[in-house]
Design an enzyme around this catalytic site. Structure first.
Site, PDB file in Angstrom:
ATOM      1  N   ASP A  29      90.801   5.294  57.742  1.00 44.54           N
ATOM      2  CA  ASP A  29      90.400   5.881  56.456  1.00 44.54           C
ATOM      3  C   ASP A  29      89.776   7.247  56.738  1.00 44.54           C
ATOM      4  OD1 ASP A  29      89.463   4.514  53.427  1.00 44.54           O
ATOM      5  OD2 ASP A  29      88.695   6.477  54.051  1.00 44.54           O
ATOM      6  N   ILE A  30      90.178   8.236  55.956  1.00 48.10           N
ATOM      7  CA  ILE A  30      89.757   9.617  56.185  1.00 48.10           C
ATOM      8  C   ILE A  30      88.281   9.845  55.780  1.00 48.10           C
ATOM      9  CG2 ILE A  30      90.416  10.634  53.943  1.00 48.10           C
ATOM     10  CD1 ILE A  30      91.409  12.048  57.341  1.00 48.10           C
ATOM     11  N   HIS A  93      96.346  -1.568  49.648  1.00 51.64           N
ATOM     12  CA  HIS A  93      95.748  -1.356  50.967  1.00 51.64           C
ATOM     13  C   HIS A  93      94.580  -2.300  51.176  1.00 51.64           C
ATOM     14  CE1 HIS A  93      93.972   1.543  48.120  1.00 51.64           C
ATOM     15  NE2 HIS A  93      92.843   1.421  48.798  1.00 51.64           N
TER      16      HIS A  93
HETATM   17  P1  AMP Z   1      90.420   2.625  46.957  1.00 48.62           P
HETATM   18  O1  AMP Z   1      91.723   2.979  46.299  1.00 48.62           O
HETATM   19  O2  AMP Z   1      89.264   2.668  46.000  1.00 48.62           O
HETATM   20  O3  AMP Z   1      90.492   1.300  47.684  1.00 48.62           O
HETATM   21  O4  AMP Z   1      90.111   3.715  48.058  1.00 48.62           O
HETATM   22  C1  AMP Z   1      91.108   4.471  48.680  1.00 48.62           C
HETATM   23  C2  AMP Z   1      90.690   4.783  50.094  1.00 48.62           C
HETATM   24  O5  AMP Z   1      91.704   5.608  50.674  1.00 48.62           O
HETATM   25  C3  AMP Z   1      89.358   5.537  50.240  1.00 48.62           C
HETATM   26  O6  AMP Z   1      88.520   4.844  51.137  1.00 48.62           O
HETATM   27  C4  AMP Z   1      89.786   6.916  50.793  1.00 48.62           C
HETATM   28  O7  AMP Z   1      88.848   7.464  51.680  1.00 48.62           O
HETATM   29  C5  AMP Z   1      91.092   6.591  51.483  1.00 48.62           C
HETATM   30  N1  AMP Z   1      92.006   7.704  51.579  1.00 48.62           N
HETATM   31  C6  AMP Z   1      92.427   8.537  50.581  1.00 48.62           C
HETATM   32  N2  AMP Z   1      93.294   9.439  51.051  1.00 48.62           N
HETATM   33  C7  AMP Z   1      93.447   9.201  52.376  1.00 48.62           C
HETATM   34  C8  AMP Z   1      94.214   9.795  53.429  1.00 48.62           C
HETATM   35  N3  AMP Z   1      95.018  10.847  53.212  1.00 48.62           N
HETATM   36  N4  AMP Z   1      94.112   9.282  54.679  1.00 48.62           N
HETATM   37  C9  AMP Z   1      93.310   8.215  54.913  1.00 48.62           C
HETATM   38  N5  AMP Z   1      92.565   7.606  53.966  1.00 48.62           N
HETATM   39  C10 AMP Z   1      92.624   8.088  52.716  1.00 48.62           C
END
Ligand code: AMP
Length: 130
Positions: A29-30, A93
């Site tokens: 996760d970024i 995810h």
């Molecule tokens: P959620 O949809 O609320 O479960 O959260 C989405 C997750 O995806 C968050 O923790 C973000 O930090 C993560 N996220 C969003 N874009 C990216 C990316 N390009 N690479 C890695 N993680 C990401």
């Protein structure tokens, strides 16, 4: 429109990859709650986890299990927390988070990591994935 995670799968956007097969991809996760915070996704885009077939859901859990084992080997932590939210990215995810305290599961305090740290950590976890 393709989700940001589909863009990662197609290679349009980079990620810190942990593991993949034909069906799943795991990457850091970024914006991590804690070091090693990993997302496991099915490559086929689906919005909500409980819209997956039971078989696809079970396969996702099996792959996540293997990623969690690699995280346990790689990162000192009390345990691996697991969460499914999806409010920000509408592409299934599983969050796997190496936790020390309940606060690490609250998506409030974030860990700041350099590019080099992300890369090194992803390599370590990937080596421990079996
Ligand atoms: P959620 O949809 O609320 O479960 O959260 C989405 C997750 O995806 C968050 O923790 C973000 O930090 C993560 N996220 C969003 N874009 C990216 C990316 N390009 N690479 C890695 N993680 C990401």
């Amino acid at each position: 429109m393709a989700s940001i995670f589909s863009k990662i799968i197609s290679g349009e956007i980079p990620c810190y990859k942990i593991a993949e097969n034909d069906i799943f991809l795991a990457f850091l996760d970024i914006n991590p709650n804690a070091k090693g915070h990993t997302l496991v996704i099915p490559k086929k885009e689906e919005n909500k986890i409980f819209d997956l077939s039971e078989e696809a859901y079970n396969d996702l859990m099996s792959f996540s299990y293997r990623v969690a084992k690699a995280l346990e080997k790689s990162i000192p932590c009390k345990r691996i927390g697991m969460s499914v939210i999806g409010l920000e990215v509408p592409h299934v995810h599983v969050h796997l988070i190496p936790i020390q305290t309940m606060a690490d599961m609250q998506f409030v305090q974030k860990e700041v990591m350099s590019e080099e740290e992300f890369q090194a950590l992803a390599k370590t976890i990937a080596r421990n994935f079996t």
